[in-house]
Design a protein around this motif. Structure first.
Motif, mmCIF file in Angstrom:
data_model
loop_
_atom_site.group_PDB
_atom_site.id
_atom_site.type_symbol
_atom_site.label_atom_id
_atom_site.label_comp_id
_atom_site.label_asym_id
_atom_site.label_seq_id
_atom_site.Cartn_x
_atom_site.Cartn_y
_atom_site.Cartn_z
ATOM 1 N N LEU A 29 0.831 -1.256 -0.067
ATOM 2 C CA LEU A 29 -0.072 -0.017 -0.098
ATOM 3 C C LEU A 29 1.057 1.326 0.034
ATOM 4 N N HIS A 32 2.582 1.975 -3.326
ATOM 5 C CA HIS A 32 1.635 2.293 -4.495
ATOM 6 C C HIS A 32 1.111 3.856 -3.949
ATOM 7 N N LEU A 33 1.043 4.322 -2.559
ATOM 8 C CA LEU A 33 0.712 5.681 -2.190
ATOM 9 C C LEU A 33 1.851 6.658 -2.818
ATOM 10 N N ASN A 36 2.030 7.129 -6.276
ATOM 11 C CA ASN A 36 0.933 7.940 -6.480
ATOM 12 C C ASN A 36 1.337 9.475 -6.200
ATOM 13 N N LEU A 37 1.750 9.551 -5.148
ATOM 14 C CA LEU A 37 2.305 11.018 -4.772
ATOM 15 C C LEU A 37 3.432 11.501 -5.698
ATOM 16 N N ALA A 40 1.917 12.780 -8.811
ATOM 17 C CA ALA A 40 1.210 13.833 -8.685
ATOM 18 C C ALA A 40 2.102 15.003 -8.660
ATOM 19 N N LEU A 80 -2.157 10.658 -20.397
ATOM 20 C CA LEU A 80 -2.886 10.674 -19.060
ATOM 21 C C LEU A 80 -3.966 9.483 -18.590
ATOM 22 N N ALA A 81 -4.686 9.282 -19.701
ATOM 23 C CA ALA A 81 -5.718 8.280 -19.379
ATOM 24 C C ALA A 81 -5.033 7.058 -19.311
ATOM 25 N N PHE A 84 -3.687 6.974 -15.866
ATOM 26 C CA PHE A 84 -4.619 6.834 -14.913
ATOM 27 C C PHE A 84 -4.910 5.171 -14.526
ATOM 28 N N LEU A 87 -2.721 3.019 -13.030
ATOM 29 C CA LEU A 87 -2.581 3.315 -11.490
ATOM 30 C C LEU A 87 -4.036 2.519 -11.008
ATOM 31 N N THR A 88 -5.076 2.705 -11.734
ATOM 32 C CA THR A 88 -6.420 2.213 -11.037
ATOM 33 C C THR A 88 -6.341 0.696 -11.289
ATOM 34 N N ALA A 91 -4.517 -0.421 -8.176
ATOM 35 C CA ALA A 91 -4.881 -0.070 -6.963
ATOM 36 C C ALA A 91 -6.180 -1.140 -6.621
ATOM 37 N N GLU A 92 -6.942 -1.227 -7.809
ATOM 38 C CA GLU A 92 -7.793 -2.124 -7.721
ATOM 39 C C GLU A 92 -7.407 -3.656 -7.310
ATOM 40 N N LEU A 94 -4.860 -4.303 -5.359
ATOM 41 C CA LEU A 94 -4.644 -4.291 -4.148
ATOM 42 C C LEU A 94 -5.949 -4.453 -3.302
ATOM 43 N N TRP A 95 -6.857 -3.748 -3.859
ATOM 44 C CA TRP A 95 -8.074 -3.448 -3.139
ATOM 45 C C TRP A 95 -8.588 -4.944 -2.996
ATOM 46 N N ILE C 345 -12.331 7.973 -11.233
ATOM 47 C CA ILE C 345 -10.991 8.286 -11.976
ATOM 48 C C ILE C 345 -11.411 8.616 -13.304
ATOM 49 N N ILE C 349 -10.291 12.503 -16.811
ATOM 50 C CA ILE C 349 -10.173 12.661 -17.925
ATOM 51 C C ILE C 349 -10.673 13.960 -18.692
ATOM 52 N N ILE C 392 -5.769 10.094 -6.636
ATOM 53 C CA ILE C 392 -5.163 9.253 -5.521
ATOM 54 C C ILE C 392 -6.332 9.074 -4.469
ATOM 55 N N GLN C 395 -8.877 5.987 -5.489
ATOM 56 C CA GLN C 395 -8.328 4.673 -5.385
ATOM 57 C C GLN C 395 -8.741 4.108 -3.767
ATOM 58 N N ILE C 397 -8.097 1.721 -2.178
ATOM 59 C CA ILE C 397 -7.001 1.038 -1.353
ATOM 60 C C ILE C 397 -6.285 2.157 -0.745
ATOM 61 N N LEU C 398 -6.157 3.349 -1.218
ATOM 62 C CA LEU C 398 -5.310 4.553 -0.822
ATOM 63 C C LEU C 398 -6.469 5.193 0.227
#
Lengths: 254, 260, 594
Positions: A29, A32-33, A36-37, A40, A80-81, A84, A87-88, A91-92, A94-95, C345, C349, C392, C395, C397-398
């Protein structure tokens, strides 16, 4: 002076100010955080550079031609798409690992009850079955804050604590309940957060790894005492935990 | 003073629109024959070919109809939210302390008088539609605009009054239904299903009260308002509102009668 | 005062006293100003409350809670409610919507003047009711602007949850009805009152912002109203929509005499179905205005105009499909959580498309650095900074770590509060001549020097206040804690470690609030003594600067036919500047500015 320099060193080692992690799922986690940071921050810098260069460097003309809309607008947008989306997906996954499946059947069971303004932890005792609870049995003055039914055969060996004590490296299955209003069960060092909702039982599971004492907070506004509704999580080595459990067991059984 | 702040306010200066044949009693009113010829010409959406100020006799009517349409769209969302809550509540049970699944939803039997009420509301929709159409009958509307009596308004008043009476009858019927349930010891607080029965009939009744207020305003308007166009708008908009409440009721009644 | 020559004298409401007529007017310009005054009063109250909270957190020994009635949480509730509803919803949508919208589409008034006036007075009534809750015995409610039950459903759950919460309910219900009426007015005006030639793709992006926000208002506020009715029944009619069976609050078991399947989560669904569109209602008009101002002062066309229209509508559409992201750790099923995460998310876009278009519009343009332009650039900067933390938090999990920490507070204050307020400042500086103009007096400009001071101090203050909040949030500091000292257990240490950062945030917040003195001084000074604005001072292309649509145009001009021949922002060529306004029939105007 020394205190301040220690603080600075800590800031360099941990620029995002995250508390230490003590759970099994935490490293993934955190990774991944932090990813992301940093992404960003990079995008933030890039966008501001483009903005500043754009407004400070002179070349006054009619602006980018509308025909360039694919190159200027949609190409970066597609990039960008994709970013993202990637990343999604991470994240999914991990979730899904954390939440899609329940705990191991061998996991330690503890029932957590939130009420204005305290957390209580209900251990099932030697028969590994929780005594039933009902609101009409709640009597904090008589040592029964979660309302265990005294007539239930599973009840006598149960015990209730005001701090959560867990063994290291064993999965724990928490049943979250709330007596009065919605509370938020959160242990920052375990990278864990889940609301406790009155009328429902929510399961979450995790594995603490590093022995120590950690803060359990309430993170859902629950009334005037919200700020002081917290408890300690004490993670013990497996041997220490058995000793602790035995002492509690002894006190519970008459 | 407000008038001097904006002398350009076209509503207050009552400027006569001669191009719209306004000779003192308002612009040419809409009627049931100029339905297809709106927009001040035979253009469809071509704004470049559509002079401002001449948007045809239905311009003002269309504006108010659009407003009532948006208001009703919002109202629809209000009822959709309540109906969603109905289904969520109906489907959700819980496990009690002894691990028994409990769903306390006990269907509320709809009192038979509701069928009568529903029929009343359907008839009232018909009467208000007759009143609404009478406001737009071409020959009468033109006569009234030219100042030869008030034939449209006169012919609409009885039907409007009938609608108000039927609306009040419906509300009385609803009140009787609540009383019958109370006699059977079914109150709003009794169980989840009765929560929703009283809530849904209650909020619908509040909407009908507003509808009756609008109809009464239209009725007063028929006597008091000097411009035919305004009278038509009053009747037309309250009629659309009334129709919508009727349709909403049909859905809500179906829900209460068959989907408990 | 004597009436102007040419003013119609035959006023049917001549019996009503002049003063009352000036106040209870149906004139859209006056109503717009009334809305702005209401928002200004609200923002002053809201800012005072937020300073009160920060000072209480950082220096508890000052005992500042003696000054204002109510506890920290009550003040927090009123702060959130006032800022979101009475400032960020009211000022852009109803305030500037009334002042500018009709002229931008070539109309001379709003479509439904009476509804418009009624909606303003209902809004004012709602504000009075909300503020009055502070003066009840137990004070304002403490359940925040989200009012989660059972905390909000059971009066004994805390002080202020009795009469205080009832007043809050009434206030928000009345506000919702008023906002819906105002939105209907906006929609009908845009659809029916566009002048000749004002096709949909020629509408300025501000109008598209107002249009989308109004559509969202109608959908969202109705659902909120339904939720409020259910909550009211739970509180006073003995129902249990949101109260589960056996709910034990303060030693009393609720909802056993009338058992129910009540679920607090039902409120969360209904509330956030409203709540998420609500934040887009607050920001969409500002996005549109930013596009127009950037193009205006860069003397460029808006890059990818049609994409900007599409993204505005797309953000609105997605905005109603993402409410679940407020509920990731609130008991939503983990599978629904994944679905809401993806839809949330997806908003990145269209939002990124907007940012790219803004960057492309200003790219190497060397724009005119007027105050409105500075604030529009500030909007872009804050929108980027606040926006990047959105994916961020989307998501799950975050969010499991970050939910309800100060990281979230930082996120929404940057993207909604600060961006929103920068949009409002840009609008005020930009349209000040139109706000101040009357038939007898010319419009005035605000002072550029004070404006520049205001911009830089506000920008620095905003970043200094909200960037450190990301760090305290990452360290685990939760929201809604009414004190940071004297917390028992291990949590005490966790929070105590953050006191230096929190103290810095409080200093920065005080600085940010003080920076607004520049604005207030500028406002008061410029109202009377500002430089007289020339016709179209910014060389804008949109219709609100049309000479015969201006408030101080003559009666004769008011009969002039308005028509539009082209899209907005037709700037061409570098020097000398030439541009075509939307109402220009053919040849470009050559200006010799500079």
């Amino acid at each position: 002076m020394t205190h301040r320099s220690i603080h600075h060193a800590a800031l360099l080692a941990n620029p995002w100010n995250l508390p230490a992690n003590a759970s099994a799922h935490g490293p993934a986690l955190d990774h991944h955080l932090l990813l992301n940071l940093w992404i960003a921050l990079a995008l933030l810098t890039l966008a501001h550079l483009i903005l500043l260069i754009g407004i400070l460097v002179r070349r006054r003309d009619a602006g980018p031609a509308p025909s360039a809309v694919w190159r200027i607008e949609y190409l970066p947008l597609a990039a960008l798409a994709i970013l993202f989306a990637a990343l999604t997906v991470r994240a999914e996954r991990l979730w899904a690992d954390a939440r899609y499946t329940g705990a191991d059947p061998a996991a330690l069971q503890v029932e957590v009850t939130g009420m204005q303004f305290a957390w209580y932890f209900h251990y099932p005792g030697s028969d590994a079955t929780f005594g039933t609870t009902a609101p009409q049995f709640v009597a904090p003055g008589e040592g029964n804050p979660v309302g265990i039914d005294p007539t239930d055969p599973h009840s006598p060996d149960d015990f209730v604590t005001s701090e959560l004590v867990l063994p290291a490296n064993r999965e724990v299955d928490l049943r979250l309940r709330a007596q009065d209003v919605i509370h938020g069960f959160s242990i920052p060092e375990m990278r864990l957060k889940q609301n406790a909702i009155p009328g429902q039982t929510v399961h979450i599971h995790f594995t603490p790894t590093i022995p120590g004492t950690y803060a359990i907070l309430c993170t859902q506004l629950c009334g005037t005492g919200h700020f002081r509704m917290n408890a300690n999580l004490r993670v013990l080595s497996p041997a220490d935990f058995i000793t602790w459990l035995a002492s509690k067991q002894k006190a519970a059984t008459p | 003073m407000a008038a001097t702040i904006t002398p350009i306010d076209s509503e207050r200066d009552r400027k006569r629109r001669l191009e719209d044949h306004d000779h003192g009693s308002g612009r040419r009113p809409p009627n049931d024959k100029n339905d297809k010829r709106t927009g001040g010409g035979d253009d469809g959406d071509n704004w470049n070919n559509r002079p401002q100020g001449r948007r045809g006799p239905r311009e003002k009517l269309g504006r108010y109809r659009l407003a009532i349409f948006f208001a009703l769209a919002g109202d629809l969302m209000f009822f959709i939210a309540i109906v969603s809550a109905f289904f969520v509540s109906q489907a959700s049970g819980r496990y009690d302390a002894y691990n028994n699944y409990i769903n306390q939803w006990l269907p509320t039997t709809v009192p038979p008088i509701l069928w009568l009420n529903t029929a009343t509301l359907i008839i009232s929709s018909a009467t208000i539609e007759i009143a609404r159409r009478r406001m737009f009958q071409e020959t009468h509307a033109m006569e009234e605009w030219l100042g030869i009596g008030k034939p449209t308004s006169k012919r609409a008043i009885p039907w409007l009054t009938a609608t108000i009476v039927l609306g009040l009858l419906f509300l009385t019927g609803q009140w009787l239904a609540w009383n019958q349930l109370h006699l059977q010891r079914v109150f709003m607080r009794t169980n989840p299903s009765s929560h929703f029965f009283f809530l849904i009939t209650g909020v619908h009744a509040v909407h009908l009260f507003l509808g009756i207020a609008a109809l009464m305003a239209a009725l007063i308007g028929l006597y008091r308002s000097r411009q035919l166009e305004n009278r038509q708008i009053l009747v037309d908009c309250s009629a659309w509102y009334w129709h919508s409440m009727g349709i909403f009721w049909l859905f809500l009644f179906t829900l209460l009668a068959f989907f408990q | 005062m004597t009436p102007q020559p040419g003013t119609p004298i035959s006023n049917p409401s001549a019996i009503i006293p002049k003063r009352a007529r000036r106040v209870f007017t149906t004139d859209h310009h006056t109503i717009g100003i009334q809305y702005l005054i209401l928002a200004l009063v609200s923002v002053i109250i809201g800012t005072t409350l937020s300073l009160h909270m920060r000072i209480h957190l950082s220096w508890p020994q000052l005992n500042i809670e003696r000054i204002l009635p109510g506890s920290y949480l009550a003040i927090m509730t009123v702060h959130g409610t006032i800022m979101l509803f009475f400032v960020l919803t009211t000022a852009p949508q109803s305030g500037f919507g009334n002042l500018i919208l009709p002229a931008q589409i070539g109309a001379r008034r709003m479509a439904l003047p009476l509804i418009n006036a009624l909606s303003f007075w209902l809004t004012a009534l709602a504000l009075v009711i909300l503020c009055s809750s502070a003066f009840t015995d137990a004070g304002s409610p403490l359940s925040g602007w989200t009012a989660y039950p059972p905390l909000s459903a059971v009066a004994s759950a805390g002080p202020g949850q009795g009469l205080g919460l009832d007043l809050w309910l009434f206030s928000i219900a009345i506000f919702g009805i008023a906002a819906t009426m105002s939105s209907i007015n906006t929609l009908v005006t845009i659809i029916r009152f566009r002048c000749e030639g004002m096709t949909w793709d020629r509408l300025p992006l501000t109008v598209w912002g107002w249009f989308t926000a109004a559509l969202l208002s109608i959908l969202a506020f109705s659902v909120l109203l339904a939720a409020l009715v259910l909550l009211f029944c739970d509180r006073h009619a003995g129902t249990s929509f949101f109260i589960p069976t056996g709910n034990l609050v303060n030693g009393v078991i609720h909802s056993t005499s009338h058992p129910g399947n009540g679920s607090p989560l039902l409120w969360l669904h209904l509330f956030w179905f409203f709540g998420h569109p609500e934040v887009y209602i607050a920001i969409l008009p500002g996005m549109g205005l930013t596009s127009m101002i950037l193009a205006n002062f860069s003397r460029r066309r808006v890059f990818a105009y049609r994409t900007m229209i599409t993204t505005t509508l797309l953000i609105g559409l997605l905005g109603i499909l993402v409410w679940g992201h407020h509920m990731f750790v609130a008991g939503l099923s983990p599978f629904a959580t994944s679905a809401f995460s993806i839809s949330s998310i997806a908003i990145a876009i269209p939002a990124s498309a907007k940012v790219i278009s803004w960057l492309a519009t200003t790219w190497r343009s060397r724009p005119h650095y007027t105050t409105p332009m500075l604030f529009a650039l500030g909007f872009v900067s804050l929108f980027i900074t606040g926006g990047l933390t959105g994916p961020i938090l989307a998501q799950p999990i975050l969010d499991q770590y970050l939910h309800n920490t100060f990281f979230v507070v930082a996120h929404f204050h940057l993207i909604m509060a600060m961006s929103g307020i920068f949009g409002l400042f840009a609008a005020t500086y930009y349209w000040f001549p139109l706000i101040t103009a009357t038939t007898t007096k010319p419009g005035r400009l605000m002072s550029e020097a004070l404006g520049r001071w205001h911009f830089w101090t506000t920008l620095i203050g905003a970043y200094a206040t909200f960037i450190p909040m990301h760090l305290t949030g990452l360290a685990g500091e939760p929201r809604h804690y009414s004190q940071l000292a004297g917390i028992p257990n291990a949590a005490g240490q966790l929070i105590a470690n953050l006191r230096p950062l929190n103290s810095f945030i409080t200093h920065a917040a005080i600085f940010l609030a003080c920076a607004q003195i520049f604005f207030l001084v500028n406002l008061v000074k410029s109202l009377k003594n500002g430089a007289v604005a020339p016709q179209n001072p910014w060389h804008a292309t949109t219709l609100e600067w049309h000479p015969s649509l201006a408030t101080n145009s003559t009666v004769a001009a008011s009969n002039e036919k308005i028509a539009v021949y082209r899209s907005p922002c037709e700037y061409m060529g570098p020097e000398p500047e030439s541009f075509l306004t939307q109402w220009d029939t053919d040849s470009p105007i050559h200006s010799n500015r500079e």
